[in-house]
Design a protein around this motif. Structure first.
Motif, PDB file in Angstrom:
ATOM      1  N   ASP A  34      -2.270   3.598  -3.254  1.00 17.24           N
ATOM      2  CA  ASP A  34      -3.704   3.376  -3.427  1.00 17.24           C
ATOM      3  C   ASP A  34      -3.999   1.897  -3.661  1.00 17.24           C
ATOM      4  OD1 ASP A  34      -4.172   6.077  -3.140  1.00 17.24           O
ATOM      5  OD2 ASP A  34      -4.219   6.485  -5.304  1.00 17.24           O
ATOM      6  N   TYR A  35      -3.111   1.220  -4.404  1.00 19.55           N
ATOM      7  CA  TYR A  35      -3.280  -0.218  -4.617  1.00 19.55           C
ATOM      8  C   TYR A  35      -3.239  -0.962  -3.276  1.00 19.55           C
ATOM      9  CZ  TYR A  35      -2.845  -0.376  -9.744  1.00 19.55           C
ATOM     10  OH  TYR A  35      -3.064  -0.269 -11.089  1.00 19.55           O
ATOM     11  N   ARG A  36      -2.332  -0.518  -2.401  1.00 24.90           N
ATOM     12  CA  ARG A  36      -2.155  -1.190  -1.105  1.00 24.90           C
ATOM     13  C   ARG A  36      -3.436  -1.117  -0.268  1.00 24.90           C
ATOM     14  NH1 ARG A  36       0.307   0.600   4.130  1.00 24.90           N
ATOM     15  NH2 ARG A  36       1.006  -1.313   5.166  1.00 24.90           N
ATOM     16  N   LYS A  37      -4.147   0.002  -0.407  1.00 25.71           N
ATOM     17  CA  LYS A  37      -5.377   0.182   0.377  1.00 25.71           C
ATOM     18  C   LYS A  37      -6.492  -0.736  -0.104  1.00 25.71           C
ATOM     19  CE  LYS A  37      -4.363   5.083   1.181  1.00 25.71           C
ATOM     20  NZ  LYS A  37      -4.783   6.476   0.871  1.00 25.71           N
ATOM     21  N   ARG A  45      -5.209  -8.714   5.590  1.00 22.27           N
ATOM     22  CA  ARG A  45      -6.413  -7.898   5.603  1.00 22.27           C
ATOM     23  C   ARG A  45      -6.269  -6.756   4.596  1.00 22.27           C
ATOM     24  NH1 ARG A  45      -7.334  -5.393  10.892  1.00 22.27           N
ATOM     25  NH2 ARG A  45      -5.099  -5.639  11.195  1.00 22.27           N
ATOM     26  N   LYS A  46      -7.402  -6.343   4.037  1.00 23.97           N
ATOM     27  CA  LYS A  46      -7.382  -5.258   3.071  1.00 23.97           C
ATOM     28  C   LYS A  46      -6.819  -4.004   3.732  1.00 23.97           C
ATOM     29  CE  LYS A  46     -10.730  -4.976   0.149  1.00 23.97           C
ATOM     30  NZ  LYS A  46     -12.043  -4.737  -0.526  1.00 23.97           N
ATOM     31  N   GLY A  47      -5.836  -3.402   3.069  1.00 20.44           N
ATOM     32  CA  GLY A  47      -5.194  -2.203   3.587  1.00 20.44           C
ATOM     33  C   GLY A  47      -3.968  -2.473   4.442  1.00 20.44           C
ATOM     34  N   HIS A  48      -3.697  -3.776   4.681  1.00 23.57           N
ATOM     35  CA  HIS A  48      -2.546  -4.117   5.518  1.00 23.57           C
ATOM     36  C   HIS A  48      -1.527  -4.986   4.766  1.00 23.57           C
ATOM     37  CE1 HIS A  48      -4.159  -2.521   9.331  1.00 23.57           C
ATOM     38  NE2 HIS A  48      -5.340  -2.806   8.784  1.00 23.57           N
ATOM     39  N   VAL A  49      -1.613  -4.977   3.449  1.00 20.80           N
ATOM     40  CA  VAL A  49      -0.636  -5.720   2.655  1.00 20.80           C
ATOM     41  C   VAL A  49       0.700  -4.973   2.716  1.00 20.80           C
ATOM     42  CG1 VAL A  49      -0.071  -6.601   0.363  1.00 20.80           C
ATOM     43  CG2 VAL A  49      -2.459  -6.534   1.126  1.00 20.80           C
ATOM     44  N   PRO A  50       1.812  -5.670   2.976  1.00 19.29           N
ATOM     45  CA  PRO A  50       3.115  -4.989   3.015  1.00 19.29           C
ATOM     46  C   PRO A  50       3.412  -4.287   1.688  1.00 19.29           C
ATOM     47  CG  PRO A  50       3.284  -7.208   3.903  1.00 19.29           C
ATOM     48  CD  PRO A  50       1.925  -7.102   3.301  1.00 19.29           C
ATOM     49  N   LYS A  55       4.769  -3.668  -4.263  1.00 19.08           N
ATOM     50  CA  LYS A  55       5.740  -3.244  -5.278  1.00 19.08           C
ATOM     51  C   LYS A  55       6.198  -4.410  -6.129  1.00 19.08           C
ATOM     52  CE  LYS A  55       7.644   0.890  -3.053  1.00 19.08           C
ATOM     53  NZ  LYS A  55       8.855   1.536  -2.514  1.00 19.08           N
ATOM     54  N   ARG A  56       6.408  -5.586  -5.495  1.00 21.01           N
ATOM     55  CA  ARG A  56       6.858  -6.732  -6.279  1.00 21.01           C
ATOM     56  C   ARG A  56       5.786  -7.180  -7.273  1.00 21.01           C
ATOM     57  NH1 ARG A  56       9.081  -8.259  -1.315  1.00 21.01           N
ATOM     58  NH2 ARG A  56       7.303  -9.628  -0.852  1.00 21.01           N
ATOM     59  N   GLN A  57       4.519  -7.090  -6.833  1.00 17.70           N
ATOM     60  CA  GLN A  57       3.433  -7.587  -7.680  1.00 17.70           C
ATOM     61  C   GLN A  57       3.009  -6.580  -8.735  1.00 17.70           C
ATOM     62  OE1 GLN A  57       0.498  -9.626  -5.486  1.00 17.70           O
ATOM     63  NE2 GLN A  57      -0.897  -9.922  -7.202  1.00 17.70           N
ATOM     64  N   TYR A  58       2.976  -5.286  -8.396  1.00 22.92           N
ATOM     65  CA  TYR A  58       2.436  -4.288  -9.317  1.00 22.92           C
ATOM     66  C   TYR A  58       3.438  -3.226  -9.771  1.00 22.92           C
ATOM     67  CZ  TYR A  58      -1.972  -6.078  -7.404  1.00 22.92           C
ATOM     68  OH  TYR A  58      -3.010  -6.876  -7.017  1.00 22.92           O
ATOM     69  N   GLY A  59       4.579  -3.163  -9.079  1.00 27.36           N
ATOM     70  CA  GLY A  59       5.489  -2.039  -9.285  1.00 27.36           C
ATOM     71  C   GLY A  59       5.956  -1.848 -10.715  1.00 27.36           C
ATOM     72  N   LYS A  60       6.387  -2.935 -11.390  1.00 24.26           N
ATOM     73  CA  LYS A  60       6.931  -2.805 -12.744  1.00 24.26           C
ATOM     74  C   LYS A  60       5.844  -2.320 -13.720  1.00 24.26           C
ATOM     75  CE  LYS A  60      10.495  -3.852 -13.965  1.00 24.26           C
ATOM     76  NZ  LYS A  60      11.030  -5.100 -14.487  1.00 24.26           N
TER      77      LYS A  60
END
Length: 440
Positions: A34-37, A45-50, A55-60
């Motif tokens: 959901d964060y990726r979207k 572009r919004k929704g196209h972030v790898p 995961k690296r930015q928000y995963g922990k």
């Protein structure tokens, strides 16, 4: 997920909670998806972030948050399912080398367990149940006060015993210039009263401050000086008598009776005494009941001794307040609250074992009765059921008020239970003797 418990002793336990990757991975993946979207990252572009970048930015942070939620829910459910009666809250055991980069986690919590005990109400010594009577002297004093309160003031020129005096007190050095009204009964018998008796309106007396009133605190009230200053005021005061009034007591007639209780509720002095006695003893009953509740509480705490998880509770007090306490401070706080904790446990056991729980319907009925009584005071003797319901609902929408009513009803149920089951001895006495005996 796996939860196990190790009982250290009857009052302390350790709960182990093991959380595996499968317990949280689906939830974490969904949140990251959901964060990726919605993620707004420069260059994408919004929704196209790898997903790897998400995961690296928000995963922990997401992982820690979800594991903690899962942990708290699991621990709460476990305590309920196992029917564990705990004191305070579970305390996490610190782990020096905890690693969030692994996939499986183990957490430990210390528990303080409520002790198992039976409540014995039969104390060796009977507890005094005071029955306060409004005797003839009490009723007569009350009637005299009523006559004085509703009586007339008759202006006169010369001070006599029992009069009301209005006088101006002055002392330039201490910047005193106050006018006050007082009865001669407040004056010091051998000095103040002697000087005032026979004095006339317009006369000025000179008296040492400490020689005027029987109670030195009256200097604080009438001269508007600080407490310490009143006790240390040794100088003379100039006292100019402005007014002298005799107090003519009100007649004990139908006009007074109607003014006090409503039309024709009381029709004679005999009925007046009966009414005053009933009202006084109803108020005395409240004080007697409160004293009985206090005395029974003290007695059953002393009678029913049991151990508490003292070390755990001290640790819990130390770390769960607004400010962390030192070990010494936590120990002192526990010692101050230990008696209250014991009584809370005893009270809860008595309530559960004897079906003394307060229902919401009882709280609601109490609120409705109180609303009716308050409306009656303002002359609304026959309010509609709908009005009563609506006002009571507004009262009970206040959680603090609902809690207060519930606690009041619980105390009443416990009091009634104690009256039936505790070892009591009745003692009749008047109010003055009750105050002397109880408050010494």
């Amino acid at each position: 997920m796996n939860i196990t418990r190790e009982n250290i002793d009857d009052l302390n336990a350790i709960v182990n909670v093991n959380i595996e990757k499968k317990d949280y991975s689906n939830k974490v993946d969904k949140i990251l998806s959901d964060y990726r979207k919605t993620a707004n990252i420069p260059g994408f572009r919004k929704g196209h972030v790898p997903m790897g970048m998400v995961k690296r930015q928000y995963g922990k942070a997401v992982l820690v948050d979800e594991v903690n939620k899962l942990l708290q829910d699991a621990l709460t459910n476990y305590l309920v399912e196992e029917k564990l009666d705990v004191l305070g809250n579970p305390l996490p055991v610190e782990q020096d080398n905890f690693d969030w980069d692994t996939e499986n986690y183990e957490f430990q919590f210390e528990l303080g367990l409520a002790p198992q005990f039976d409540v014995d109400l039969k104390t060796k010594k009977a507890i005094t149940h005071y029955q306060i009577e409004a005797d003839e002297e009490t009723i007569n004093k009350q009637i005299q006060n009523i006559q004085k309160q509703y009586g007339k003031l008759i202006a006169k020129d010369t001070v006599e015993k029992g009069d009301m005096i209005s006088a101006t007190f002055t002392n330039e050095e201490h910047n005193i210039n106050e006018t006050a009204s007082f009865e001669t009964s407040r004056l010091k018998e051998k000095k103040g009263l002697k000087s005032f008796l026979g004095a006339k309106v317009g006369d000025t007396l000179e008296l040492k401050a400490q020689d005027i009133f029987e109670d030195t605190h009256d200097l604080t009230t009438f001269l508007k000086v600080e407490h310490d200053a009143a006790h240390n005021l040794k100088d003379k005061l100039h006292i100019e008598i402005k007014e002298v009034n005799a107090q003519e007591p009100a007649d004990l007639d139908q006009e007074l009776f109607d003014k006090l209780f409503g039309k024709d509720v009381v029709k004679s002095v005999t009925e007046l005494k009966t009414k005053l006695k009933e009202d006084a003893e109803q108020q005395f009953q409240q004080q007697s009941d409160q004293q009985l509740l206090n005395d029974v509480t003290e007695a059953i705490i002393e009678k029913n001794s049991f151990d508490l998880p003292a070390e755990f509770l001290q640790k819990w007090l130390r770390v769960t307040g607004e400010k962390e306490l030192t070990e010494e401070e936590a120990k002192e706080e526990f010692e101050k609250s230990e008696k209250a904790i014991r009584y809370q446990l005893i009270e809860a056991k008595l309530i559960n074992e004897n079906n003394l729980q307060v229902t919401f319907d009882e709280v609601k009925d109490f609120a409705k009765d109180r609303v009716k009584a308050q409306m009656a005071q303002f002359g609304q003797m026959d309010p509609s059921d709908e009005d009563i319901e609506n006002i009571a609902a507004r009262v009970l929408s206040n959680q603090e008020e609902t809690k207060r009513i519930s606690e009041q009803l619980t105390s009443q149920k416990l009091l009634d239970f104690y009256k039936e089951n505790a070892k009591l001895k009745a003692k009749k006495l008047n109010y003055e003797d009750f105050v002397k005996e109880v408050y010494k």
